[in-house]
Design a protein around this motif. Structure first.
Motif, mmCIF file in Angstrom:
data_model
loop_
_atom_site.group_PDB
_atom_site.id
_atom_site.type_symbol
_atom_site.label_atom_id
_atom_site.label_comp_id
_atom_site.label_asym_id
_atom_site.label_seq_id
_atom_site.Cartn_x
_atom_site.Cartn_y
_atom_site.Cartn_z
ATOM 1 N N ALA A 98 40.493 41.795 43.716
ATOM 2 C CA ALA A 98 41.550 41.433 42.374
ATOM 3 C C ALA A 98 42.891 42.155 42.824
ATOM 4 O O ALA A 98 43.971 41.731 42.976
ATOM 5 C CB ALA A 98 41.066 41.845 41.147
ATOM 6 N N ASN A 99 42.406 43.619 43.364
ATOM 7 C CA ASN A 99 43.481 44.411 43.713
ATOM 8 C C ASN A 99 44.404 43.877 45.003
ATOM 9 O O ASN A 99 45.736 43.900 44.764
ATOM 10 C CB ASN A 99 43.165 46.006 44.091
ATOM 11 N N MET B 70 51.106 48.562 39.899
ATOM 12 C CA MET B 70 50.419 47.893 39.138
ATOM 13 C C MET B 70 49.016 48.170 39.714
ATOM 14 O O MET B 70 47.681 48.632 38.928
ATOM 15 C CB MET B 70 50.428 46.369 38.950
ATOM 16 N N LEU C 13 30.536 44.617 41.714
ATOM 17 C CA LEU C 13 31.674 44.816 40.758
ATOM 18 C C LEU C 13 32.965 45.620 41.382
ATOM 19 O O LEU C 13 33.948 45.261 41.472
ATOM 20 C CB LEU C 13 31.346 45.610 39.390
ATOM 21 N N PHE D 45 44.656 40.770 45.689
ATOM 22 C CA PHE D 45 45.381 39.794 45.296
ATOM 23 C C PHE D 45 46.369 39.847 44.619
ATOM 24 O O PHE D 45 47.422 39.180 44.679
ATOM 25 C CB PHE D 45 44.217 38.833 44.200
ATOM 26 N N ILE D 46 46.606 41.200 44.046
ATOM 27 C CA ILE D 46 47.689 41.277 43.268
ATOM 28 C C ILE D 46 48.859 41.698 44.394
ATOM 29 O O ILE D 46 50.086 41.261 44.206
ATOM 30 C CB ILE D 46 47.882 42.629 42.512
ATOM 31 N N PRO E 144 54.382 45.380 42.033
ATOM 32 C CA PRO E 144 52.673 45.437 42.289
ATOM 33 C C PRO E 144 52.131 46.328 42.977
ATOM 34 O O PRO E 144 50.961 46.717 42.361
ATOM 35 C CB PRO E 144 52.671 43.994 43.529
ATOM 36 N N ILE F 225 41.993 52.920 37.207
ATOM 37 C CA ILE F 225 41.219 52.658 35.832
ATOM 38 C C ILE F 225 39.983 52.298 36.470
ATOM 39 O O ILE F 225 38.753 52.579 35.950
ATOM 40 C CB ILE F 225 41.783 51.601 35.097
ATOM 41 N N SER G 269 50.900 38.824 45.527
ATOM 42 C CA SER G 269 51.861 38.104 44.737
ATOM 43 C C SER G 269 53.502 38.861 44.883
ATOM 44 O O SER G 269 54.215 38.500 44.528
ATOM 45 C CB SER G 269 51.661 38.183 43.249
ATOM 46 N N PHE H 299 35.438 38.450 46.757
ATOM 47 C CA PHE H 299 34.881 37.833 45.557
ATOM 48 C C PHE H 299 33.482 37.097 45.856
ATOM 49 O O PHE H 299 32.546 37.315 44.818
ATOM 50 C CB PHE H 299 36.036 36.796 45.380
ATOM 51 N N THR I 164 47.550 51.516 39.451
ATOM 52 C CA THR I 164 46.987 51.919 37.915
ATOM 53 C C THR I 164 45.690 51.161 37.960
ATOM 54 O O THR I 164 44.727 51.917 37.451
ATOM 55 C CB THR I 164 48.033 51.096 36.874
ATOM 56 N N ALA I 165 45.584 50.082 38.449
ATOM 57 C CA ALA I 165 44.467 49.184 38.299
ATOM 58 C C ALA I 165 43.160 49.971 39.002
ATOM 59 O O ALA I 165 42.098 50.141 38.514
ATOM 60 C CB ALA I 165 44.543 47.974 38.789
ATOM 61 N N ILE J 264 34.398 43.143 43.812
ATOM 62 C CA ILE J 264 35.359 42.164 42.810
ATOM 63 C C ILE J 264 36.625 42.849 42.601
ATOM 64 O O ILE J 264 37.846 41.981 42.598
ATOM 65 C CB ILE J 264 34.385 41.640 42.002
ATOM 66 N N SER J 265 36.552 44.111 42.163
ATOM 67 C CA SER J 265 37.800 44.616 41.662
ATOM 68 C C SER J 265 38.756 44.936 43.075
ATOM 69 O O SER J 265 39.822 44.686 42.727
ATOM 70 C CB SER J 265 37.397 46.203 41.221
#
Lengths: 121, 488
Positions: free
Chosen positions: A39-40, A73, A32, A42-43, A70, A80, A46, A13, A76-77, A35-36
């Protein structure tokens, strides 16, 4: 394990934000991307029971089963973000072909205000 | 009725595939696109009538029971927004077809337009946080492509900032999803509503703020609105019109949905009211400084979002009802105004105020289309904007929120001022040289949108009651939760 992942996420990040603030389009796009990725990852943090197979068979302790949601998800992320990044790269290429430079252009309004200030000094 | 929910999302997607297969054959493409978008609008209205009568409709995808699978749900709120949105999608489609060939709108336009439709319906109907992310992305990716159709330097520059900020917002959305899943272990909004009530208030407050930021970027809230006036005006008219009417409003819809369902509260929120006031003020001040029709209107989108957030910030049944009514009015009027701006551009080849003038004498019909819409935007009686603003002001005063009411009224005056600026420069004044003539079909479609906006004003009574019923459901999350999870 979690602490290491968390450190990686924060580095991603941080580096991504730094790159995002540059003027070169290529750096912005790489930022970017970082950062993506952050985020991935980070999922994934969880989810529970990392390392085990995501199968709840008979005789398997429920706490050792990896949570498959997760993973689905993130998959998918990733797809995208991949698509949008590809589009962004195409835009950057087009911008480079049109202007001959890789830099983000000045905002029209900004330029107008700057000119106004010079004229009325 | 539950089959209708997936059909409203799937039909536009299948249609998009079909238009690709049809290739450059224009007539079949038009038939397919028009019938699917029109059918979606008809389905949405049928859904609204049914939902208003019999309560929320749900559909569980893949037959998985509620918290495990993906749920689609339509309650009164989503059915209202869906109906208005799809009606506007159909109207703008007709306008775009009339413009086909000009303004770089060509055969492939239909495919993008259908995926955009699917993204909008999915975002409005889904009851699952991650599915909402997917819906947003479908909508946004279509919008990226529609914004860059001409690929001129100006468009690339403005779309670049639009894509970058939205990609960043998507990454933040993913972070929010990770937090939410980590805390609650579920993605189903109804299930989340139950589980978040039990977690540490500090954690749920963090989530609430994160969601406000993520959706605030999409909805162009203060201070996250900078991308909007920069990127919208450069696109072809039909594209700008539909974006202005819909995209930010989908963001507002999701803000209202998440804040009322996941973080219920029943007294005015100071933070939301402050954001609302700041959004209104900054938007309208930005509009006053502009001198291009489309840029003025783009800044007004930001300003108007403030009114909707004001209705949410009051967090009362009447306040939310006013917000619902405002969204309905705004989607129609804003789309209409941009269509008029497109007509002005068709006449003069530009929307710059210094190069237009005297349109009132040459094309009085355009002036007749613009005036009621502009007055409605400013909130002058008897037009639809007045009804919605009156409801907001009344409820604001009833709750003792004088400050935000004063701001909202002052902003209305400034809105009227910037509308008279367009009127004075474009319709009055000496006649300027014109470069073309807007077609009948464009004018007729704009007329239909105007008629819809007048219909909102004429049926303000029943519509107001419908919004009240929708707001009552919103303030009571158990309606939504029991519709999805059944029982209890």
């Amino acid at each position: 394990m979690n602490l290491i992942t968390l450190t990686v996420v924060s580095i991603l990040f941080g580096a991504g934000t730094l790159l995002l603030l540059q003027r070169s389009l290529a750096k912005i796009i790489i930022g970017l991307g970082l950062i993506s990725h952050g985020a991935n990852l980070f999922i994934m943090l969880s989810s529970t029971g990392s390392g085990g197979p995501p199968v709840l068979a008979e005789g398997v302790d429920a706490s050792s089963v990896a949570d498959p949601l997760p993973q689905a998800m993130v998959l998918t992320a990733i797809v995208i973000t991949f698509g949008v990044t590809a589009f962004l790269l195409a835009l950057a290429l087009r911008s480079y072909l049109l202007t001959g430079s890789d830099e983000v252009e000045d905002d029209l309004e900004d330029r107008r205000i700057a000119r106004h200030e010079v004229e009325h000094r | 009725m539950s089959w209708l929910l997936p059909a409203l999302v799937a039909a536009p997607l299948l249609g998009a595939a079909l238009t690709l297969v049809l290739g450059r054959r224009l007539v079949p493409q038009r038939i397919v696109t028009l019938s699917i978008v029109g059918g979606t609008a008809a389905g949405a209205i049928a859904l609204l009538l049914h939902v208003d009568d019999a309560g929320p409709v749900t559909a569980q995808m893949g037959g998985w029971p509620a918290p495990f699978g993906i749920t689609l749900i339509a309650d009164r709120f989503s059915a209202i927004v869906l109906s208005v949105s799809t009606l506007m999608l159909a109207a703008v489609l007709v306008y775009a077809m009339a413009q086909l060939g000009r303004d770089a709108i060509d055969w492939w336009f239909h495919t993008k337009y259908l995926t955009l439709t699917a993204g909008v319906t999915l975002s409005l109907l889904t009851g699952d946080l991650f599915n909402l992310f997917v819906g947003f992305e479908v909508m946004l990716v279509s919008s990226y492509v529609l914004l860059t159709v001409r690929s001129t330097q100006r468009e690339i520059r403005s779309t670049m900032s639009y894509v970058v900020i939205n990609l960043l917002a998507s990454a933040l959305f993913l972070v929010t999803i990770a937090f939410t899943y980590g805390i609650s272990g579920t993605m189903n909004l109804a299930d989340l509503s139950i589980r978040l009530a039990e977690v540490d208030p500090a954690a749920s407050q963090t989530l609430s703020l994160l969601m406000l930021v993520v959706f605030g970027i999409k909805a162009a809230l203060f201070p996250l609105f900078m991308w909007l006036p920069d990127s919208y005006p450069t696109a072809p008219t039909p594209v700008t019109a539909i974006f202005a009417g819909l995209l930010t409003k989908v963001g507002v819809f999701v803000i209202i949905r998440t804040q009322t369902l996941l973080f219920p509260a029943d007294e005015p929120s100071g933070l939301l009211l402050f954001i609302a006031g700041a959004t209104m003020t900054v938007g309208v001040l930005g509009a006053i400084a502009q001198n291009d029709v489309k840029r003025i209107l783009s800044f007004h989108i930001v300003s108007q979002i403030g009114y909707m957030i004001m209705g949410l910030g009051l967090l009362s049944i009447a306040g939310l009802a006013a917000a619902v009514l405002y969204i309905t009015h705004h989607i129609i009027v804003k789309t209409g105004l941009f269509l008029v701006a497109g007509v002005v551009e068709a006449e003069y080849g530009t929307g710059g105020l210094d190069r237009t003038g005297g349109l009132l004498h040459r094309r009085p019909v355009v002036a007749a289309l613009f005036l009621p819409l502009a007055l409605s935007l400013a909130g002058i009686p008897p037009f639809s904007g007045f009804v919605a603003k009156l409801a907001l002001v009344q409820e604001g005063l009833a709750l003792g929120q004088g400050a935000i009411v004063a701001v909202s009224l002052a902003v209305s005056v400034l809105t009227l001022f910037s509308m008279t600026k367009i009127w004075g420069a474009t319709f009055w004044g000496e006649e300027k040289e014109s470069s073309g003539r807007a077609g009948r079909a464009e004018l007729a479609t704009t007329g239909v949108v105007l008629a819809l906006s007048l219909a909102v004003a004429a049926t303000a009574g029943p519509l107001g009651e419908l919004s009240l019923r929708a707001a009552t459901d919103l303030m009571d999350p158990s309606v939504y939760v029991s519709a999805v999870l059944g029982g209890n």
